[in-house]
Design a protein around this motif. Structure first.
Motif, short mmCIF file in Angstrom:
data_model
loop_
_atom_site.label_atom_id
_atom_site.label_comp_id
_atom_site.label_asym_id
_atom_site.label_seq_id
_atom_site.Cartn_x
_atom_site.Cartn_y
_atom_site.Cartn_z
N ARG A 110 18.62 -0.90 -11.94
CA ARG A 110 17.42 -0.90 -11.10
C ARG A 110 16.26 -1.51 -11.88
O ARG A 110 16.16 -1.34 -13.09
N GLU A 122 17.94 -3.28 -6.88
CA GLU A 122 18.98 -2.31 -7.20
C GLU A 122 20.33 -2.99 -7.01
O GLU A 122 20.60 -3.57 -5.97
N GLU A 159 16.00 -9.31 -2.27
CA GLU A 159 16.29 -8.21 -3.18
C GLU A 159 15.31 -7.06 -2.98
O GLU A 159 15.70 -5.89 -3.02
N ALA A 163 16.36 -3.31 -1.67
CA ALA A 163 16.01 -2.16 -2.51
C ALA A 163 15.32 -1.06 -1.70
O ALA A 163 15.38 0.11 -2.07
#
Length: 166
Positions: A110, A122, A159, A163
């Protein structure tokens, strides 16, 4: 005691056998329905195909939801975490163990914003050896730096979006 002594391979084999028996019985009933009368077979066949399409879509969706729920449950139980701040102080990377099964283990990597602690990236992966390291604005979670464990920063919009999902 339940199924504690039964291996996962045995459970999968049992599931395959059950699905094969149920599938064979369903095929028999479908054929009996289609060929029940000499007229209207085309309409009955199309009706069966539409029903089958809906059932397969529902089963596929159910399998995806169950798989995602199990993944969320696994990621929520991450432990033995290691944290390192980036050289510029903007980000904090965290590497946690998910499951250790001997030679290989499952990990979650992470990356957080150092200011507000917001999760930016993550990723889960499987590796024999891990090493959390920062280099040139990117973080690597595994020794050797494979493509799937290297995070380039700033994180892409995709991303950051992924996450936010549980």
């Amino acid at each position: 005691m339940g199924l504690q002594g039964v291996g996962s391979g045995a459970l999968i084999a049992f599931g395959v056998v059950v699905l094969a028996v149920v599938g064979a019985a369903a095929c028999g009933r479908v054929m009996a329905y289609i060929f029940a009368a000499p007229t209207g077979r085309r309409g009955r066949s199309l009706s069966v195909l539409k029903t089958l399409e809906k059932c397969l879509f529902a089963a596929f969706t159910f399998a995806l939801v169950i798989n995602y729920a199990l993944d969320v449950r696994l990621r929520s139980r991450a432990h033995d975490c290691e944290r390192k701040q980036s050289d510029d102080g903007k980000y904090i990377a965290e590497l946690c163990l998910l499951r250790d099964e001997g030679h290989d283990a499952d990990y979650v990597g992470r990356v957080y914003d150092a200011k507000d602690g917001q999760l930016l990236v993550e990723r889960t992966f499987n590796a024999a050896e891990t090493e959390l390291s920062w280099l040139n604005g990117q973080v690597s979670f595994m020794r050797g730096g494979e493509n799937y464990d290297v995070v380039r920063l700033p994180a892409s919009w995709m991303e950051r979006l992924l996450a936010k999902a549980p």
